[in-house]
Design a protein around this motif. Structure first.
Motif, PDB file in Angstrom:
ATOM      1  N   GLU A 173     -27.562  57.269 -46.335  1.00 39.01           N
ATOM      2  CA  GLU A 173     -26.320  58.083 -46.362  1.00 39.01           C
ATOM      3  C   GLU A 173     -25.710  58.149 -47.414  1.00 39.01           C
ATOM      4  O   GLU A 173     -25.114  59.116 -47.950  1.00 39.01           O
ATOM      5  N   ALA A 174     -25.193  57.040 -47.959  1.00 45.31           N
ATOM      6  CA  ALA A 174     -24.327  56.832 -49.125  1.00 45.31           C
ATOM      7  C   ALA A 174     -24.851  57.438 -50.382  1.00 45.31           C
ATOM      8  O   ALA A 174     -24.353  58.226 -51.157  1.00 45.31           O
ATOM      9  N   ARG A 175     -26.304  57.022 -50.508  1.00 46.41           N
ATOM     10  CA  ARG A 175     -27.045  57.869 -51.649  1.00 46.41           C
ATOM     11  C   ARG A 175     -27.239  58.895 -51.544  1.00 46.41           C
ATOM     12  O   ARG A 175     -27.107  59.999 -52.668  1.00 46.41           O
ATOM     13  N   ALA A 176     -27.450  59.612 -50.473  1.00 41.35           N
ATOM     14  CA  ALA A 176     -27.732  61.139 -50.142  1.00 41.35           C
ATOM     15  C   ALA A 176     -26.168  61.678 -50.441  1.00 41.35           C
ATOM     16  O   ALA A 176     -26.267  62.954 -51.146  1.00 41.35           O
ATOM     17  N   ALA A 177     -25.121  61.183 -50.257  1.00 43.46           N
ATOM     18  CA  ALA A 177     -23.816  61.786 -50.528  1.00 43.46           C
ATOM     19  C   ALA A 177     -23.788  61.800 -52.066  1.00 43.46           C
ATOM     20  O   ALA A 177     -22.962  62.681 -52.685  1.00 43.46           O
ATOM     21  N   GLN A 178     -24.209  60.728 -52.871  1.00 46.38           N
ATOM     22  CA  GLN A 178     -23.976  60.759 -54.109  1.00 46.38           C
ATOM     23  C   GLN A 178     -24.597  61.901 -54.866  1.00 46.38           C
ATOM     24  O   GLN A 178     -24.207  62.349 -55.783  1.00 46.38           O
ATOM     25  N   GLY A 179     -25.876  62.032 -54.247  1.00 45.28           N
ATOM     26  CA  GLY A 179     -26.718  63.344 -54.872  1.00 45.28           C
ATOM     27  C   GLY A 179     -25.971  64.594 -54.703  1.00 45.28           C
ATOM     28  O   GLY A 179     -26.304  65.557 -55.359  1.00 45.28           O
ATOM     29  N   ARG A 180     -25.407  64.746 -53.754  1.00 47.39           N
ATOM     30  CA  ARG A 180     -24.577  66.073 -53.482  1.00 47.39           C
ATOM     31  C   ARG A 180     -23.327  66.364 -54.258  1.00 47.39           C
ATOM     32  O   ARG A 180     -22.844  67.474 -54.387  1.00 47.39           O
ATOM     33  N   ARG A 182     -20.838  53.833 -57.685  1.00 51.17           N
ATOM     34  CA  ARG A 182     -21.493  52.675 -57.242  1.00 51.17           C
ATOM     35  C   ARG A 182     -21.105  52.635 -55.833  1.00 51.17           C
ATOM     36  O   ARG A 182     -20.506  52.915 -55.445  1.00 51.17           O
ATOM     37  N   LEU A 183     -22.287  51.733 -55.132  1.00 53.71           N
ATOM     38  CA  LEU A 183     -22.031  51.586 -53.716  1.00 53.71           C
ATOM     39  C   LEU A 183     -21.829  50.205 -53.181  1.00 53.71           C
ATOM     40  O   LEU A 183     -21.896  49.212 -54.174  1.00 53.71           O
ATOM     41  N   ARG A 184     -20.974  50.080 -52.358  1.00 58.40           N
ATOM     42  CA  ARG A 184     -20.435  48.695 -51.851  1.00 58.40           C
ATOM     43  C   ARG A 184     -20.418  48.840 -50.434  1.00 58.40           C
ATOM     44  O   ARG A 184     -20.425  50.031 -49.777  1.00 58.40           O
ATOM     45  N   SER A 185     -20.628  47.516 -49.780  1.00 56.79           N
ATOM     46  CA  SER A 185     -20.627  47.551 -48.426  1.00 56.79           C
ATOM     47  C   SER A 185     -19.386  46.663 -47.819  1.00 56.79           C
ATOM     48  O   SER A 185     -18.978  45.811 -48.515  1.00 56.79           O
ATOM     49  N   GLN A 186     -19.053  47.033 -46.807  1.00 57.04           N
ATOM     50  CA  GLN A 186     -17.991  45.874 -46.052  1.00 57.04           C
ATOM     51  C   GLN A 186     -18.008  46.432 -44.706  1.00 57.04           C
ATOM     52  O   GLN A 186     -18.544  47.256 -44.180  1.00 57.04           O
ATOM     53  N   ASN A 187     -17.705  45.484 -43.849  1.00 60.96           N
ATOM     54  CA  ASN A 187     -17.606  45.546 -42.455  1.00 60.96           C
ATOM     55  C   ASN A 187     -16.519  46.610 -42.275  1.00 60.96           C
ATOM     56  O   ASN A 187     -15.646  46.915 -42.658  1.00 60.96           O
ATOM     57  N   GLN A 188     -16.547  47.259 -40.827  1.00 66.35           N
ATOM     58  CA  GLN A 188     -15.598  48.148 -40.553  1.00 66.35           C
ATOM     59  C   GLN A 188     -14.388  47.215 -40.371  1.00 66.35           C
ATOM     60  O   GLN A 188     -14.163  46.260 -40.013  1.00 66.35           O
ATOM     61  N   GLU A 195     -13.506  42.392 -37.478  1.00 63.92           N
ATOM     62  CA  GLU A 195     -14.049  43.587 -38.152  1.00 63.92           C
ATOM     63  C   GLU A 195     -15.161  44.125 -37.415  1.00 63.92           C
ATOM     64  O   GLU A 195     -16.104  43.341 -36.870  1.00 63.92           O
ATOM     65  N   GLY A 196     -15.591  45.583 -37.510  1.00 63.35           N
ATOM     66  CA  GLY A 196     -16.662  45.993 -36.972  1.00 63.35           C
ATOM     67  C   GLY A 196     -17.834  45.643 -37.840  1.00 63.35           C
ATOM     68  O   GLY A 196     -17.841  45.062 -38.816  1.00 63.35           O
ATOM     69  N   PRO A 197     -19.065  46.328 -37.594  1.00 63.75           N
ATOM     70  CA  PRO A 197     -20.445  46.250 -38.207  1.00 63.75           C
ATOM     71  C   PRO A 197     -20.226  46.769 -39.586  1.00 63.75           C
ATOM     72  O   PRO A 197     -19.144  47.400 -40.038  1.00 63.75           O
ATOM     73  N   LEU A 198     -21.341  46.511 -40.439  1.00 61.50           N
ATOM     74  CA  LEU A 198     -21.293  46.779 -41.862  1.00 61.50           C
ATOM     75  C   LEU A 198     -21.276  48.371 -42.178  1.00 61.50           C
ATOM     76  O   LEU A 198     -21.959  49.014 -41.145  1.00 61.50           O
ATOM     77  N   GLN A 199     -20.331  48.750 -43.054  1.00 60.52           N
ATOM     78  CA  GLN A 199     -20.079  49.941 -43.364  1.00 60.52           C
ATOM     79  C   GLN A 199     -20.666  50.207 -45.084  1.00 60.52           C
ATOM     80  O   GLN A 199     -20.421  49.323 -45.703  1.00 60.52           O
ATOM     81  N   TRP A 200     -20.747  51.439 -45.360  1.00 61.46           N
ATOM     82  CA  TRP A 200     -21.103  51.652 -46.935  1.00 61.46           C
ATOM     83  C   TRP A 200     -20.213  52.538 -47.311  1.00 61.46           C
ATOM     84  O   TRP A 200     -19.759  53.667 -46.742  1.00 61.46           O
ATOM     85  N   TRP A 201     -19.686  52.164 -48.850  1.00 61.02           N
ATOM     86  CA  TRP A 201     -18.761  53.189 -49.403  1.00 61.02           C
ATOM     87  C   TRP A 201     -19.359  53.435 -50.650  1.00 61.02           C
ATOM     88  O   TRP A 201     -20.120  52.899 -51.349  1.00 61.02           O
ATOM     89  N   GLY A 222     -15.395  66.729 -49.809  1.00 63.36           N
ATOM     90  CA  GLY A 222     -16.075  67.822 -49.099  1.00 63.36           C
ATOM     91  C   GLY A 222     -17.607  67.778 -49.508  1.00 63.36           C
ATOM     92  O   GLY A 222     -18.539  68.019 -48.491  1.00 63.36           O
ATOM     93  N   GLN A 223     -17.923  67.708 -50.798  1.00 64.40           N
ATOM     94  CA  GLN A 223     -19.216  67.709 -51.131  1.00 64.40           C
ATOM     95  C   GLN A 223     -20.138  66.429 -50.697  1.00 64.40           C
ATOM     96  O   GLN A 223     -21.145  66.646 -50.142  1.00 64.40           O
ATOM     97  N   ALA A 224     -19.204  65.242 -50.624  1.00 69.10           N
ATOM     98  CA  ALA A 224     -20.261  63.975 -49.960  1.00 69.10           C
ATOM     99  C   ALA A 224     -20.349  64.248 -48.251  1.00 69.10           C
ATOM    100  O   ALA A 224     -21.131  63.398 -48.006  1.00 69.10           O
ATOM    101  N   GLY A 225     -19.399  64.795 -47.867  1.00 70.59           N
ATOM    102  CA  GLY A 225     -19.531  64.741 -46.405  1.00 70.59           C
ATOM    103  C   GLY A 225     -18.904  63.523 -45.766  1.00 70.59           C
ATOM    104  O   GLY A 225     -19.389  63.161 -44.751  1.00 70.59           O
ATOM    105  N   ALA A 226     -17.806  63.001 -46.657  1.00 70.39           N
ATOM    106  CA  ALA A 226     -17.287  61.676 -46.288  1.00 70.39           C
ATOM    107  C   ALA A 226     -16.133  61.933 -45.265  1.00 70.39           C
ATOM    108  O   ALA A 226     -15.255  63.070 -45.309  1.00 70.39           O
ATOM    109  N   ALA A 227     -15.848  60.940 -44.338  1.00 70.77           N
ATOM    110  CA  ALA A 227     -14.475  60.891 -43.488  1.00 70.77           C
ATOM    111  C   ALA A 227     -13.542  60.823 -44.102  1.00 70.77           C
ATOM    112  O   ALA A 227     -12.462  61.257 -43.572  1.00 70.77           O
ATOM    113  N   ARG A 228     -13.510  60.284 -45.194  1.00 71.04           N
ATOM    114  CA  ARG A 228     -12.266  59.583 -46.103  1.00 71.04           C
ATOM    115  C   ARG A 228     -12.461  59.655 -47.310  1.00 71.04           C
ATOM    116  O   ARG A 228     -13.745  59.509 -47.877  1.00 71.04           O
TER     117      ARG A 228
END
Length: 263
Positions: free
Chosen positions: A128-135, A144-150, A226-232, A246-252
């Motif tokens: 999902e993070a890579r698809a958002a980057q392409g938009r 760049r992509l990075r992962s972290q817990n919720q 902290e919650g399960p793993l998320q991607w930024w 708006g282009q990426a469709g991100a919540a934040r």
């Protein structure tokens, strides 16, 4: 002596000639001769001479009289009157060529908008993070992509110490360096300096980096699980954060310091 005699002789001769010239009688004026029809007459012409003069006059041809003028009827002329040539108009002096105005200076190209760093997310998976980057249009300068817990309920920044005296000494030093929002705490045998509590991991990390840059040892701790793993998706672009979100469709869309984000 001979020369004198000759000179005297010449003088006498000249005097004699002059005297003769002065004393000579003047010649009579010529008498005009009488004429009849161009023939000379004697002072007393004879009858024969007169008759002869008349016969000569009669034998001459008579001079013809000039013809009498005749009247001629004047007819109107059909000739086309000559068109008067147009008067040459005065030639106006040539107008001076207009001076060309200087070409306006080309406008400088617009300056590109400054780049800003933004964290877009969170996304539940790497795909999902890579698809958002392409938009993202135009493509960001870097991504760049990075992962972290919720995130946990909160995040605190601490400077732990073995005893309270050491914690209080560190608190005074941190305050003198220009930092506030701190408190010395004791938790059983261990003590420390609480340097702030934040609702997001990013804010807690900024506080931690500021303290470390000033020479103080600090660490970040999650308050609660902290919650399960998320991607930024961390991007560096000139577009506003709201447009990127708006282009990426991100919540934040969380603003970041580009210098720290690149590290």
């Amino acid at each position: 002596m001979l020369i004198r005699a000759l000179i005297l002789l010449l003088v006498v001769l000249n005097l004699g000639v002059a005297a003769w010239w002065l004393m000579a009688p003047s010649s009579p004026a010529p008498v005009p001769t009488a004429q009849v029809d161009g023939l000379p007459l004697l002072e007393t012409p004879t009858p024969q001479q007169l008759a002869q003069a008349r016969r000569a006059t009669a034998s001459r041809p008579a001079v013809e009289a000039p013809p009498s003028p005749q009247l001629v009827e004047a007819k109107p002329s059909t000739a086309v009157p000559a068109t008067p040539s147009p008067q040459a108009k005065p030639v106006a002096p040539p107008k001076p060529a207009p001076v060309a105005a200087p070409a306006p200076a080309p406008e400088p190209p617009p300056k590109p908008a400054p780049l800003a760093c933004t964290a877009l997310g969170p996304f539940d998976s790497e795909a999902e993070a890579r698809a958002a980057q392409g938009r993202l249009k135009p493509a960001p300068a870097s991504a760049r992509l990075r992962s972290q817990n919720q995130p946990a309920r909160a995040y605190s920044v601490m400077a732990p110490f073995a005893d309270r005296a050491a914690a209080e000494d560190m608190a005074r030093r941190i305050t003198a360096a220009g930092f506030d929002d701190l408190m010395v705490i004791s938790n059983g045998p261990s003590s420390g300096v609480a340097l702030g509590r934040y609702s997001t991991r990013e804010a807690a990390q900024r506080r931690q980096r500021d303290l470390e840059a000033a020479g103080f040892d600090a660490r970040m701790e999650a308050v609660g699980p902290e919650g399960p793993l998320q991607w930024w998706l961390d991007v560096r672009a000139s577009a506003p954060a709201t447009a990127l979100q708006g282009q990426a469709g991100a919540a934040r869309a969380v603003a970041q310091d580009c210098a720290r984000a690149s590290g």
